[in-house]
Design an enzyme around this catalytic site. Structure first.
Site, PDB file in Angstrom:
ATOM      1  N   SER A 131      -5.205   4.381  -4.159  1.00 26.29           N
ATOM      2  CA  SER A 131      -5.687   2.990  -4.714  1.00 26.29           C
ATOM      3  C   SER A 131      -4.513   2.637  -5.666  1.00 26.29           C
ATOM      4  O   SER A 131      -4.813   1.358  -6.185  1.00 26.29           O
ATOM      5  CB  SER A 131      -6.875   3.368  -5.677  1.00 26.29           C
ATOM      6  OG  SER A 131      -6.762   4.451  -6.448  1.00 26.29           O
ATOM      7  N   HIS A 152      -6.923   1.156   1.885  1.00 30.25           N
ATOM      8  CA  HIS A 152      -7.648   1.332   0.583  1.00 30.25           C
ATOM      9  C   HIS A 152      -9.248   0.939   0.576  1.00 30.25           C
ATOM     10  O   HIS A 152      -9.591  -0.103   0.439  1.00 30.25           O
ATOM     11  CB  HIS A 152      -7.090   0.609  -0.385  1.00 30.25           C
ATOM     12  CG  HIS A 152      -7.603   1.139  -1.903  1.00 30.25           C
ATOM     13  ND1 HIS A 152      -7.650  -0.054  -3.129  1.00 30.25           N
ATOM     14  CD2 HIS A 152      -8.339   2.158  -2.313  1.00 30.25           C
ATOM     15  CE1 HIS A 152      -8.334   0.513  -3.805  1.00 30.25           C
ATOM     16  NE2 HIS A 152      -8.802   1.819  -3.579  1.00 30.25           N
ATOM     17  N   GLU A 164      -8.206  -2.938   1.775  1.00 32.80           N
ATOM     18  CA  GLU A 164      -7.308  -3.369   1.655  1.00 32.80           C
ATOM     19  C   GLU A 164      -6.215  -2.751   2.489  1.00 32.80           C
ATOM     20  O   GLU A 164      -6.054  -1.632   2.764  1.00 32.80           O
ATOM     21  CB  GLU A 164      -6.429  -3.428   0.176  1.00 32.80           C
ATOM     22  CG  GLU A 164      -7.379  -4.153  -0.727  1.00 32.80           C
ATOM     23  CD  GLU A 164      -6.949  -3.819  -2.287  1.00 32.80           C
ATOM     24  OE1 GLU A 164      -6.730  -4.545  -3.293  1.00 32.80           O
ATOM     25  OE2 GLU A 164      -6.773  -2.509  -2.610  1.00 32.80           O
ATOM     26  N   ASN A 202      -7.188  -3.588  -7.702  1.00 30.22           N
ATOM     27  CA  ASN A 202      -6.976  -2.648  -8.775  1.00 30.22           C
ATOM     28  C   ASN A 202      -6.123  -3.322  -9.746  1.00 30.22           C
ATOM     29  O   ASN A 202      -6.176  -3.113 -11.178  1.00 30.22           O
ATOM     30  CB  ASN A 202      -6.593  -1.354  -8.505  1.00 30.22           C
ATOM     31  CG  ASN A 202      -7.725  -0.168  -8.221  1.00 30.22           C
ATOM     32  OD1 ASN A 202      -8.859  -0.400  -8.710  1.00 30.22           O
ATOM     33  ND2 ASN A 202      -7.558   0.450  -7.013  1.00 30.22           N
TER      34      ASN A 202
END
Length: 454
Positions: A131, A152, A164, A202
């Site tokens: 991540s 991800h 992702e 993130n």
């Protein structure tokens, strides 16, 4: 044969073997997604017996789906027939895709992929579920780094649609295309992104957590109140405190620290000391029974601070316009409260002279007008169920209690307090007071010319 020889724009076949390495929450979720797509799946974990326990946990979850009539018993049995826990990395040799979901440590991931490279075929795609770590750095030790990329997933993987697809500096474009097509065939929403710190989600989410934690550390409000305001006013499904308890404080804090370090200690990504203390004390959230909240058996839900009700004022004066909060004026008028208009300003005034204005990053106590209240920006004031207020020390106190101001009346009624500096909110709404000494976090506020955040 290498991954780039398998064709462009076509995912792996449904009959192809998918392997998942690392059988924690994310690994189990990714395995369940691949099973649901019809693939045979093998689970591997370095800890003895853990892969078998993960297979049992997946079986339990599929059983619950059957009980809820979201899955047929036949489909469950077929999926479990394709699921195999293994105890040796060599048992993954036939895989067409291996997804790694082990601990978030660069050296550990490099060691795993180096071992995998000597086991799987040259055409096997290798994917890391990291991540926050650099995909480029993970692939840097491989003989053929072009077939490694980031996939991800988000927790819980079976429910969250976004994935992702991260291309490292050495990743082949055809490998990205193949992984993208595979994830799309699984019913997910793949989004291509570059190998930057935190990728997309993130990186954007860091200030969401950081500002909330900072507000807590500065005693603006408690976690339950901040979460309630962001749900009821900001339109989020979960607030940052309850969300990080779900994710795991250890996982969330590690991602924040990784992004902060990768971006040369940019202040807006600074990790929270309060969260660091939670991690150090072993309070990692739901999985340990305690985080920001108590999740132990029988523990009740912490109630947010809610102001007491009061009577509405006889009239309200609008000075200028309220920018993105202008919709409040219509709600006040719909409630039957007369609104007079003055040409200059950007605030509302109560009959006693108290000024109410949209939070702009400054404190209520710093307002040159002594009796003042800042109210928070909402995604939609008509549907908002809660709003945060911060009053100056000179703001009048109501007979309902110190700085109490929320009065709930009928649905879609916006009611102002006669003797205090606030109002009730439409549709089962409530108000939450925050500390007047703490500036509203600037990055929560949209400019007056912009649309409300989502």
């Amino acid at each position: 044969m290498t991954a780039i020889d398998r064709g462009t724009g076509r995912g792996i076949d449904r009959a192809d073997l998918v392997a998942v390495v690392g059988t924690g929450t994310m690994g189990q979720g990714i395995a369940q997604v691949a099973l649901a797509a019809g693939h045979p799946v093998r689970l591997y974990d370095a800890a003895p017996g853990r892969a078998s326990r993960a297979a049992d946990a997946i079986a339990d979850r599929l059983g619950r789906l059957v009980a809820k009539e979201h899955l047929t018993a036949a489909d469950r049995d077929a999926a479990l027939g394709r699921l195999t826990p293994v105890a040796d990395l060599a048992d993954l040799a036939e895989s067409e895709l291996v997804v790694e979901a082990i601990l978030e440590e660069l050296d550990a991931k490099r060691e795993l992929f180096t071992a995998l490279e000597s086991v799987v075929s040259g055409g096997c795609l290798l994917a890391t579920n990291t991540s926050s770590l650099s995909v480029t750095a993970v692939a840097g030790v491989l003989r053929h780094p072009g077939r490694l990329l980031g996939l991800h997933f988000f927790n819980p993987a079976p429910l969250m649609p976004l994935v992702e697809v991260v291309r490292g500096a050495a990743t082949d474009e055809t490998a990205v295309d193949r992984a993208h097509a595979t994830v799309a065939a699984w019913g997910k929403t793949p989004v291509r992104c570059a190998d930057t710190p935190g990728f997309i989600v993130n990186r954007i989410a860091r200030p969401f957590y950081a500002e909330a934690f900072r507000a807590y550390e500065e005693r603006a409000a408690d976690p339950a109140t901040l979460d309630a305001v962001l749900r009821g006013s900001g339109g989020f499904r979960m607030g940052p405190f309850e969300l990080t308890d779900l994710i795991g404080q250890d996982v969330n804090e590690a991602v924040t620290r990784s992004v902060w370090e990768a971006l040369s200690h940019d202040p807006k990504f600074t990790p929270s000391l309060a969260q660091r203390q939670l991690v150090a004390s072993g309070r990692h959230g739901r999985k340990t029974g305690h985080g920001w909240y108590d999740h132990s058996e029988g523990a009740g839900r912490t109630a947010p601070h809610t102001a007491e009700p009061c009577e509405p004022p006889g009239k309200v004066a609008l000075h200028g316009d309220l920018g993105p909060a202008q919709g409040l004026v219509g709600l006040i008028e719909e409630a039957g409260i007369p609104v007079t208009r003055e040409p200059v300003g950007s605030h509302l005034a109560l009959p006693d002279g108290t000024r109410l204005s949209l939070a702009d990053g400054t404190t209520a106590t710093g307002d040159p007008f002594a009796a003042s209240v800042r109210f928070d920006l909402a995604l939609d004031y008509r549907t908002a169920t809660r709003v945060a207020l911060a009053a100056s020390m000179a703001a009048p106190r109501s007979p309902c209690g110190p700085r109490s101001a929320c009065s709930r009346r009928s649905v879609r009624r916006s009611v102002w307090s006669r003797t205090s500096p606030a109002w009730s909110w439409p549709a089962r709404s409530r108000c939450s007071w925050t500390s007047p000494r703490t500036p509203p976090p600037a990055r929560w506020r949209a400019p007056r010319t912009s649309t409300p955040p989502c």
